[in-house]
Design a protein around this motif. Structure first.
Motif: not given
Length: 738
Positions: A383-392, A363-366, A372-374, A439-441
């Motif tokens: 941290g906010r970007r990672l939370k946004r990715i996790a939410h998506g 469902i998502a390629n690394k 997306s993160f960069l 995802i948490r990792s």
């Protein structure tokens, strides 16, 4: 009747007029407050009876909202009237303490301006009986001599002539005496104030504020105000009065006590100064320590060694020089730069994004996740970007679950076997758990793990340290930290570094309401702590107060304040100095000059008392007897606070065990939150910022005090004394005292 008697009668008449007005206001305000309270209680009863049972009705909800609005207005009016009533009660016995007579330029009417703790004004007519000491016009009392004078009013500078400066001693509503002065606050009043005994709580200094102190208290134009003040110059008192001034000055801007925070060294400090603002008619502000910030952000996940515990460990350890070196390095700008580089490395290299699968479906390629993160044009924290990715990804999981539920239903139904919805839910939960773990990792930041990696990964450490000026023994520091760092008991210096990383990576704001921050004992903090404060408090104004002569584990100079400016990066900054010490007697001040690097930087106030004494004893037993006799002598002489100061808490515990049965004694330690009268025993680092009528420095011998840093410890201990200072020792006295 002579001229002097006429003036005295006029002054008594005016005082009686003011007190009569206050008594009338207290009476009428009390009646209004009682009436308002009854109306407020009735309104609240009506709200409850008429609103709660019909909350589902639309029209009634509107009515309830109106009730709430009325209730808030009534409450605000009640609190305002009650506050005014309490203020008038507080000043009834002494409505004012000074008067100046001032004539504005191009005006002929001379105005008599009485100055007190609060405004006393007749509503409607705006007749002012007494001006608040914080009012602009009152600044002339503190700053100007008889003759030409001026003050800054909201409309601009007002100039004129001041023809009189008068000071009063009023007690229980009676005028005991008054006297006129031609310069600043007269020595008579200051001598009287300084000659009093120390209290369990800090006293306000409104009546004796000096010109140089007033300039600091009333400063309005700087985002960063730094004050270098020698021991006893009134830094902490000035800080409290500055808060009171800001609350008065910026009331129209909505500044309240909830918008101000004091960063203090320990809870004992907060207790010591807790009465000053209420005495000045203001609510207490918030206090915090760096340790409390750590706990607030890490929410108890790690136990932090306190700064006092850090100092105790350093002072009592035979490897203290190595410990000092490590503390200094981990607080330095060079280490801050390494941490900033670590944050950058974490974002670009350390995060290990993974392909995310749900039930075997990608469902998502690394690489897409990394891209997306960069992509961070708006400079969002990692941290906010990672939370946004996790939410998506969570959204994608939900979509996949809908389809998977249909598939499982068809599959199980096609087999013709019995199944329940719980069977499908269990299977979906297994898929979800596997995906969530992946995802948490990479989306959750392990601050402790990242900080540990900095020291364990030698290659990474050296890469981040490239081109930085580091201590010669930095490699041994790295190796030692990698070996000893523990998540369940974090050293203070490591905890501050972890807090900085967390703030930089997660950008969490726990104190958005703060507008003014005051830092006391500024010399105790390193650049790292100031960078932490800069991350916690955004867009605030700072007041920084310190003394470079009162450091414990480091040698400091004026460059401290340059580093503070670099760390906090204000739009406009000002540094002021206070060179005059008002705390200790002249004899004590002269005695401690030998303990200060630049003794000429301290100007002693000439309040003369007994010379300090240094008493040599043959053995510990004799020294304990001498201390006991000295404590009893000081008590008999009327001294209310007597401090026995030892080098460390370890020494305190030992001496206390020997003295507790001989003299009534309170022991202070790192957990103490209450300041007692009588005799107290404490380590030097707990005595900072406090003052005592008499001080006994225990075991001031060469073995205990021989290093450069030990001279600073002696300076701190000796400058706590107001009236009496005694030092005792066995063996050879410390060479710093010779």
């Amino acid at each position: 009747m002579s001229g002097e008697n006429t003036i005295l009668e006029q002054e008594k008449q005016y005082l009686n007029e003011v007190i009569s007005f206050l008594e009338e206001e207290i009476q009428s305000s009390g009646e209004l407050v009682d009436k308002q309270k009854r109306e407020l209680v009735a309104l609240r009863k009506e709200m409850f009876a008429g609103g709660i049972s019909t909350v589902d009705d639309y029209d009634r909800n509107i009515e309830i909202s109106q009730y709430h609005t009325m209730e808030r207005m009534e409450t605000a009016q009640y609190e305002h009237k009650l506050g005014k009533l309490e203020q008038y009660k507080r000043i009834l016995n002494k409505p004012y303490f000074a008067r100046i007579d001032f004539t504005e330029e191009e005006e002929y009417d001379e105005e008599q301006i009485y100055i007190g703790y609060q405004n006393v004004m007749k509503d409607g007519s705006y007749q002012v009986y007494v001006y608040d000491w914080r009012a602009p016009i009152a600044s002339m009392y503190y700053r100007n001599e008889i003759g030409e004078a001026s003050y800054e009013a909201p409309c601009g500078e007002i100039r004129g002539q001041m023809s009189l400066k008068r000071q009063y001693e009023i007690s229980k509503g009676e005028l005991e005496y008054f006297f006129d002065s031609s310069v600043a606050i007269t020595d008579d009043l200051l001598q009287q104030a300084l000659g009093n005994n120390a209290s369990s709580y800090m006293k306000n200094i409104v009546e004796t504020i000096q010109k140089e102190q007033d300039l600091i208290i009333r400063d309005k134009g700087n985002d960063l105000l730094m004050v270098q003040g020698v021991a006893g110059s009134g830094k902490t008192s000035i800080a409290m009065h500055r808060i009171a001034f800001l609350l008065y000055e910026r009331m129209s801007e909505g500044l309240t006590s909830d918008n101000i925070m004091i960063i203090s060294p320990n809870h004992l400090f907060g207790e010591y100064v807790s009465t000053v603002l209420p005495e000045l008619g203001e609510n207490n502000v918030q206090y915090s320590t760096m340790e409390e910030f750590f706990d607030a952000y890490f929410k108890g996940r790690h136990k932090l060694r306190s700064r006092n515990s850090q100092l105790e460990f350093m002072i009592t350890n035979k490897h203290r020089n190595k410990i000092r070196s490590t503390i200094r390095f981990k607080g330095s700008l060079a280490f801050v730069e390494m941490l900033d580089r670590l944050v950058e490395a974490f974002e670009k290299e350390i995060i290990e994004f993974k392909d995310v699968y749900y039930a075997g479906q990608l469902i998502a390629n690394k690489e897409e996740l990394r891209k997306s993160f960069l992509d961070n044009a708006i400079k969002m924290a990692a941290g906010r970007r990672l939370k946004r990715i996790a939410h998506g990804l969570e959204q994608k999981i939900r979509e996949c679950e809908k389809e998977k539920r249909k598939e499982l239903f068809k599959e199980l139904k096609g087999k013709g076997t019995y199944f329940a919805d719980e069977d499908i839910d269990q299977k979906l939960n297994e898929y979800r758990q596997q995906t969530a773990d992946t995802i948490r990792s990479f989306s959750r930041i392990d601050i402790f793990g990242l900080y540990m990696k900095l020291f364990k990964d030698e290659k990474l450490f050296n890469k981040l340290a490239k081109d930085l000026k580091l201590p010669n023994n930095v490699e041994s520091m790295r190796a030692h930290t990698a070996k000893t760092l523990r998540p369940d008991f974090v050293n203070y210096e490591d905890g501050m570094a972890m807090l900085y990383l967390k703030l930089k990576l997660e950008d969490e704001h726990l104190y958005p309401q703060m507008k003014q921050v005051l830092v006391d004992e500024a010399q105790d903090y390193y650049p790292l702590q100031y960078k932490v404060l800069g991350e916690i408090f955004r867009g605030v104004q700072y007041t920084i107060l310190g003394d470079i002569g009162q450091t414990i584990e480091k040698n400091e100079d004026e460059s401290l304040y340059e580093e503070v400016m670099k760390c906090l990066n204000p739009k406009k900054a000002l540094k002021l100095s206070l060179d005059k010490s008002y705390r200790s007697s002249y004899e004590i001040s002269q005695f401690v000059r030998k303990l200060r690097e630049n003794s000429n930087a301290v100007i002693a106030y000439e309040r003369h008392e007994e010379m300090p004494i240094i008493a040599q004893q043959e053995n510990e037993g004799q020294m304990l007897e001498w201390v006991t006799d000295k404590v009893n002598e000081y008590k008999e002489n009327g001294y209310e606070t007597i401090a026995i100061i030892c080098k460390s808490q370890k020494d305190v515990n030992h001496v206390y065990s020997k003295l507790a049965n001989k003299v009534e004694l309170h022991k202070l330690n790192t957990q103490s939150e209450e300041f007692h009268k009588g005799a107290l025993i404490m380590p030097i680092y707990m005595a900072k910022g406090l003052e005592y009528d008499a001080v006994i420095v225990y075991e001031a011998n060469e073995e205990n005090y021989y290093e450069e840093e030990d001279k600073q410890l002696l300076y701190i201990a000796c400058t706590r004394a107001l009236h009496r200072l005694a030092l005792c020792h066995t063996g050879e006295v410390s060479h710093w005292l010779v």
